[in-house]
Design a protein around this motif. Structure first.
Motif, PDB file in Angstrom:
ATOM      1  N   ASN A  11      65.884  30.440  31.722  1.00 21.06           N
ATOM      2  CA  ASN A  11      66.608  31.709  31.736  1.00 21.06           C
ATOM      3  C   ASN A  11      65.642  32.822  31.349  1.00 21.06           C
ATOM      4  N   ILE A  12      65.429  33.753  32.279  1.00 23.94           N
ATOM      5  CA  ILE A  12      64.472  34.833  32.027  1.00 23.94           C
ATOM      6  C   ILE A  12      65.167  36.165  31.790  1.00 23.94           C
ATOM      7  N   HIS A  13      66.464  36.222  32.050  1.00 25.57           N
ATOM      8  CA  HIS A  13      67.203  37.475  31.875  1.00 25.57           C
ATOM      9  C   HIS A  13      67.273  37.821  30.391  1.00 25.57           C
ATOM     10  N   GLU A  16      62.323  39.237  25.852  1.00 34.28           N
ATOM     11  CA  GLU A  16      61.448  40.313  25.387  1.00 34.28           C
ATOM     12  C   GLU A  16      60.042  40.098  25.933  1.00 34.28           C
ATOM     13  N   ASP A  17      59.233  41.155  25.892  1.00 28.31           N
ATOM     14  CA  ASP A  17      57.850  41.072  26.367  1.00 28.31           C
ATOM     15  C   ASP A  17      56.990  40.372  25.313  1.00 28.31           C
ATOM     16  N   THR A  54      56.490  43.592  31.380  1.00 24.21           N
ATOM     17  CA  THR A  54      57.479  44.392  32.111  1.00 24.21           C
ATOM     18  C   THR A  54      57.368  44.217  33.619  1.00 24.21           C
ATOM     19  N   THR A  55      56.186  43.838  34.116  1.00 24.29           N
ATOM     20  CA  THR A  55      55.996  43.745  35.564  1.00 24.29           C
ATOM     21  C   THR A  55      55.864  42.334  36.097  1.00 24.29           C
ATOM     22  N   LEU A  56      55.627  41.349  35.226  1.00 23.22           N
ATOM     23  CA  LEU A  56      55.407  39.993  35.738  1.00 23.22           C
ATOM     24  C   LEU A  56      55.697  38.937  34.688  1.00 23.22           C
ATOM     25  N   LEU A  57      55.764  37.703  35.194  1.00 22.97           N
ATOM     26  CA  LEU A  57      55.841  36.496  34.354  1.00 22.97           C
ATOM     27  C   LEU A  57      54.628  35.651  34.708  1.00 22.97           C
ATOM     28  N   ARG A  58      53.818  35.305  33.719  1.00 24.46           N
ATOM     29  CA  ARG A  58      52.675  34.412  33.944  1.00 24.46           C
ATOM     30  C   ARG A  58      53.019  33.074  33.310  1.00 24.46           C
TER      31      ARG A  58
END
Length: 180
Positions: A11-13, A16-17, A54-58
């Motif tokens: 779950n990524i929703h 936090e960063d 804020t712009t990606l998931l690594r």
């Protein structure tokens, strides 16, 4: 979705960063879900570090797998250990699309991702094309192409012709004349 595969949902929703760590395990039922002929079965453990910005998931995968394979020479099953490290990036965008093998775009607001397909791909790609049981391996196996494995003692030896074809002799004479 299959229960085995849904265990690999993240779950990524609302994350936090920052970095998150996940642990996954799989066994024979995982490999049975995928229609493939490379791995007979096995067990694996995955340590996954998810870096959220804020712009990606690594996603950094650290996979330790004990796989049951079939020897290409003797057709015996054997177990081989694989240590795999891979990285995959999900960028946020308007529409979902695959940019490359290492990067995908997912729509803003995506509630979850499933990493089962990535894990399966990484494991299957780590298995060599030629599987040899450990008892058949030698240090020279790296470049085994072209090595004659069996010689028939009853096979006739080809006759070698020691005489020179007169056409070649004429060409050789021309070459010798040019050199003089």
């Amino acid at each position: 979705m299959n229960k085995v595969i849904s265990d690999f949902d993240i779950n990524i929703h609302g994350l936090e960063d920052k970095n998150y760590e996940y642990q996954f395990e799989g066994s024979n039922s995982f490999f049975e879900h995928y229609d493939q002929d490379i791995v007979e079965g096995g067990n694996f453990r995955v340590k996954l570090i998810l870096e959220k910005t804020t712009t990606l998931l690594r996603l950094r995968f650290d996979i330790d797998a004990d796989l049951r394979l079939v020897c290409d020479r003797s057709l015996e099953e054997f177990t081989e250990n694989f240590k795999i490290q891979e990285t995959h990036i999900y960028k946020y965008g308007e529409t979902a699309q695959e940019m490359s093998d290492e990067m995908e775009v997912i729509p803003f607001g995506t509630p979850k991702i499933n990493v089962a397909d990535l894990i399966s791909d990484y494991i299957l790609l780590a298995v060599p094309m030629k599987n040899l049981h450990p008892r058949f391996r030698t240090e020279d196996d790296e470049d085994e192409d072209g090595i004659l494995v069996y010689v028939d003692p009853n096979a006739e030896k080809p006759e070698t012709d020691t005489s020179t074809d007169p056409r070649w002799a004429a060409l050789l004479n021309l070459k010798n004349l040019e050199e003089q």
